[in-house]
Design a protein around this motif. Structure first.
Motif, PDB file in Angstrom:
ATOM      1  N   MET A 138       0.851  -1.182   0.000  1.00  0.00           N
ATOM      2  CA  MET A 138       0.000   0.000   0.000  1.00  0.00           C
ATOM      3  C   MET A 138       0.893   1.240   0.000  1.00  0.00           C
ATOM      4  SD  MET A 138      -2.959   0.898   2.675  1.00  0.00           S
ATOM      5  CE  MET A 138      -3.314   2.575   3.022  1.00  0.00           C
ATOM      6  N   THR A 139       0.537   2.179  -0.817  1.00  0.00           N
ATOM      7  CA  THR A 139       1.337   3.397  -0.929  1.00  0.00           C
ATOM      8  C   THR A 139       0.898   4.425   0.119  1.00  0.00           C
ATOM      9  OG1 THR A 139       2.011   5.173  -2.375  1.00  0.00           O
ATOM     10  CG2 THR A 139      -0.204   4.363  -2.676  1.00  0.00           C
ATOM     11  N   ARG A 140       1.821   5.280   0.472  1.00  0.00           N
ATOM     12  CA  ARG A 140       1.530   6.336   1.443  1.00  0.00           C
ATOM     13  C   ARG A 140       1.342   7.686   0.752  1.00  0.00           C
ATOM     14  NH1 ARG A 140       5.128   5.816   6.568  1.00  0.00           N
ATOM     15  NH2 ARG A 140       3.403   7.009   7.356  1.00  0.00           N
ATOM     16  N   ALA A 141       1.311   7.675  -0.582  1.00  0.00           N
ATOM     17  CA  ALA A 141       1.183   8.917  -1.339  1.00  0.00           C
ATOM     18  C   ALA A 141      -0.092   9.704  -1.005  1.00  0.00           C
ATOM     19  CB  ALA A 141       1.280   8.647  -2.839  1.00  0.00           C
ATOM     20  N   PRO A 142      -1.271   9.061  -0.888  1.00  0.00           N
ATOM     21  CA  PRO A 142      -2.464   9.849  -0.547  1.00  0.00           C
ATOM     22  C   PRO A 142      -2.333  10.573   0.804  1.00  0.00           C
ATOM     23  CG  PRO A 142      -3.115   7.702  -1.401  1.00  0.00           C
ATOM     24  CD  PRO A 142      -1.620   7.667  -1.197  1.00  0.00           C
ATOM     25  N   ALA A 143      -1.731   9.913   1.782  1.00  0.00           N
ATOM     26  CA  ALA A 143      -1.544  10.559   3.088  1.00  0.00           C
ATOM     27  C   ALA A 143      -0.562  11.728   2.973  1.00  0.00           C
ATOM     28  CB  ALA A 143      -1.042   9.537   4.102  1.00  0.00           C
ATOM     29  N   LEU A 144       0.508  11.540   2.203  1.00  0.00           N
ATOM     30  CA  LEU A 144       1.484  12.615   2.012  1.00  0.00           C
ATOM     31  C   LEU A 144       0.854  13.775   1.255  1.00  0.00           C
ATOM     32  CD1 LEU A 144       4.299  13.791   2.233  1.00  0.00           C
ATOM     33  CD2 LEU A 144       4.944  12.478   0.206  1.00  0.00           C
ATOM     34  N   ARG A 145       0.028  13.477   0.257  1.00  0.00           N
ATOM     35  CA  ARG A 145      -0.654  14.533  -0.501  1.00  0.00           C
ATOM     36  C   ARG A 145      -1.517  15.377   0.434  1.00  0.00           C
ATOM     37  NH1 ARG A 145      -3.027  11.472  -4.092  1.00  0.00           N
ATOM     38  NH2 ARG A 145      -1.409  11.657  -5.655  1.00  0.00           N
TER      39      ARG A 145
END
Length: 73
Positions: free
Chosen positions: A1-8
Motif C-alpha cells: 500500500m502506498t503512502r502517497a495519498p496521506a502525504l498529498r
C-alpha cells in the motif's frame, strides 16, 4: 500500500522539508521516499530549488492540491 495519498493530504496543509515529512509520517523511510517519488511522477509535487537542493521544501502543485481535496483532476 502506498503512502502517497496521506502525504498529498499532509502537504495540502503546509509545505514541508524532507526531514519534517519523515518526522510527521513516521514508519519506514523507504515508504516515505516511495510516496515522494510517486507524487513527483504524477506531477503533484513541486520542489523549488530542484530535488538535489539540500533543503528544498516540498509543496503540492495546483493539481496536487485539487486531488488532495477530492477533485478528480
Amino acid at each position: 500500500m502506498t503512502r502517497a495519498p496521506a502525504l498529498r493530504k499532509l502537504l495540502a496543509v503546509e509545505p514541508l522539508y524532507r526531514d519534517e515529512i519523515f518526522e510527521v509520517m513516521g514508519g519506514q523511510r523507504l515508504h516515505v521516499l516511495q510516496a515522494i517519488d510517486e507524487l513527483k511522477r504524477s506531477g503533484d509535487l513541486d520542489t523549488p530549488g530542484g530535488p538535489k537542493h539540500f533543503r528544498c521544501r516540498y509543496r503540492l502543485t495546483a493539481k496536487g492540491r485539487a486531488r488532495a481535496f477530492g477533485s478528480p483532476v
